[in-house]
Design an enzyme around this catalytic site. Structure first.
Site, PDB file in Angstrom:
ATOM      1  N   GLY A  36       1.724 -36.989   5.460  1.00  4.54           N
ATOM      2  CA  GLY A  36       1.900 -36.199   4.157  1.00  4.54           C
ATOM      3  C   GLY A  36       0.987 -37.156   3.160  1.00  4.54           C
ATOM      4  N   HIS A  37       1.541 -38.455   2.960  1.00  2.00           N
ATOM      5  CA  HIS A  37       1.169 -38.994   1.935  1.00  2.00           C
ATOM      6  C   HIS A  37      -0.283 -39.594   2.237  1.00  2.00           C
ATOM      7  CE1 HIS A  37       5.441 -40.900   2.089  1.00  2.00           C
ATOM      8  NE2 HIS A  37       5.222 -40.435   0.796  1.00  2.00           N
ATOM      9  N   GLN A  61      15.705 -41.892 -10.307  1.00  2.00           N
ATOM     10  CA  GLN A  61      15.809 -40.562  -9.815  1.00  2.00           C
ATOM     11  C   GLN A  61      16.457 -40.332  -8.772  1.00  2.00           C
ATOM     12  OE1 GLN A  61      11.216 -40.792  -8.537  1.00  2.00           O
ATOM     13  NE2 GLN A  61      11.898 -39.515  -6.732  1.00  2.00           N
ATOM     14  N   GLY A 150       2.057 -33.519  -3.363  1.00  2.00           N
ATOM     15  CA  GLY A 150       2.334 -32.612  -2.398  1.00  2.00           C
ATOM     16  C   GLY A 150       3.144 -31.292  -2.711  1.00  2.00           C
ATOM     17  N   GLN A 151       2.422 -30.430  -2.161  1.00  2.00           N
ATOM     18  CA  GLN A 151       3.388 -29.002  -2.200  1.00  2.00           C
ATOM     19  C   GLN A 151       4.774 -29.091  -1.725  1.00  2.00           C
ATOM     20  OE1 GLN A 151       2.437 -26.355  -3.750  1.00  2.00           O
ATOM     21  NE2 GLN A 151       4.418 -25.506  -3.347  1.00  2.00           N
ATOM     22  N   LYS A 152       5.167 -30.012  -0.823  1.00  6.20           N
ATOM     23  CA  LYS A 152       6.447 -30.169  -0.223  1.00  6.20           C
ATOM     24  C   LYS A 152       7.330 -30.302  -1.249  1.00  6.20           C
ATOM     25  CE  LYS A 152       9.321 -32.492   2.475  1.00  6.20           C
ATOM     26  NZ  LYS A 152       9.973 -33.484   1.551  1.00  6.20           N
ATOM     27  N   ASP A 153       7.090 -30.903  -2.222  1.00  6.77           N
ATOM     28  CA  ASP A 153       7.982 -31.161  -3.412  1.00  6.77           C
ATOM     29  C   ASP A 153       7.481 -30.096  -4.545  1.00  6.77           C
ATOM     30  OD1 ASP A 153       9.834 -33.716  -2.730  1.00  6.77           O
ATOM     31  OD2 ASP A 153       7.693 -34.200  -2.130  1.00  6.77           O
TER      32      ASP A 153
END
Ligand code: AMP
Length: 286
Positions: A36-37, A61, A150-153
């Site tokens: 992903g990265h 965070q 990323g769209q993941k987050d």
């Protein structure tokens, strides 16, 4: 590829390419790189003259009971993966470089950060305050033309887009698709926490989102898509922390597939791992 740990080295390394008018791409990460990265790094490499990757496990965070200490780290492997993906410069500061003694400022985006992962019953808005504060600092320190997420987050991406717009950061935000394992599990550094049984059950997250997408049609109720997803989760014995349909940009609740992109987002615990996944469903009222 160069690795620097201080803001002054970072500025010095970027001064010449900036003067020469080369575009600077930034990929913020917490390291422990996976594909992903790498997809973000490769996009930056294809589009920018200089690629900067930040590598910082940002304490701000993480909540008090969260996995800051356990978060997986492997600097050497990350450096090798970054170099292979064409990164020019890694910025890997220590915590006191980012938050020196007396640090007292926060960047906070209201509204968007109070739902889903920002709900106090989930990670809470402090999580996103930590994210926006560190990303604002990275934007100031690196001065990128483009920053990749990323769209993941999905919620993080929406929050950062809003912060960038509201604070006039002169940076384009690029959000790229979620990269998945072959069986659908979204790649995450936290997947290393999963034992074999949890790893198998975790595939239900992406299967649930697919079931929801399949159940969606123009004009249909988002609640019906949610029900389809919930049924898949229930079959795998998973009680979601949240499973919701929201407007993909504004993050407010959305009742029907009315033509605006709908974010279907889920979070669930698998032992030590808290995993998130999402899909954007675009079904017009046509
Ligand atoms: P992290 O290191 O987890 O903070 O992630 C750094 C960046 O990689 C963030 O913009 C994430 O959204 C992105 N990212 C994480 N997992 C994935 C994935 N499976 N596919 C695409 N991007 C990802």
């Amino acid at each position: 590829m160069r690795v620097v740990e201080t803001k002054s080295e970072l500025r010095e390394a970027l001064a010449e390419p900036r003067r020469a008018g080369r575009t600077i791409g930034l990929v913020p990460t917490m390291g422990y790189l996976h594909r992903g990265h790498v997809s973000l790094l490769e996009a930056a490499r294809a589009e920018c003259g200089v690629v900067v990757m930040s590598l910082f496990v940002n304490p701000a965070q993480f909540g008090p009971g969260e996995d800051l200490a356990a978060y997986p780290r492997d600097r050497d492997r990350d450096a090798a993966a970054a170099e292979a993906a064409g990164v020019d410069l890694i910025y890997a500061p220590q915590a006191d470089e980012v938050y020196p003694e007396g640090f007292a400022t926060e960047v906070s985006v209201s509204g968007l950060t109070e739902v889903l992962c920002g709900d106090p019953a989930s990670r809470g808005p402090e999580h996103f305050r930590g994210v926006t504060t560190v990303v604002a600092k990275m934007f100031n320190d690196v001065g990128p033309d483009v920053a990749y997420f990323g769209q993941k987050d999905a919620q993080q991406a929406a929050v950062i887009r809003r912060m960038t717009r509201d604070l006039d950061f002169p940076v384009r935000i690029a959000v790229l698709p979620t990269i998945r394992e072959e069986d659908g599990l979204a790649m995450s550094s936290r997947n290393v926490y999963l034992d074999d049984g949890e790893r198998e059950r975790a595939t239900a997250l992406s299967r649930a989102l697919t079931a929801a997408s399949d159940a969606a049609s123009p004009g249909a109720r988002t609640a019906d898509a949610i029900d389809a997803a919930r049924a898949v989760l229930a079959e795998a014995g998973i009680q979601a922390e949240y499973l919701e349909a929201r407007d993909a940009e504004r993050l407010d609740p959305i009742e029907t597939f009315n033509g605006r992109p709908v974010l279907l987002a889920v979070a669930a615990r698998f032992g030590r791992a808290r995993l998130i996944d999402n899909v954007i469903i675009e079904k017009g009222a046509d």
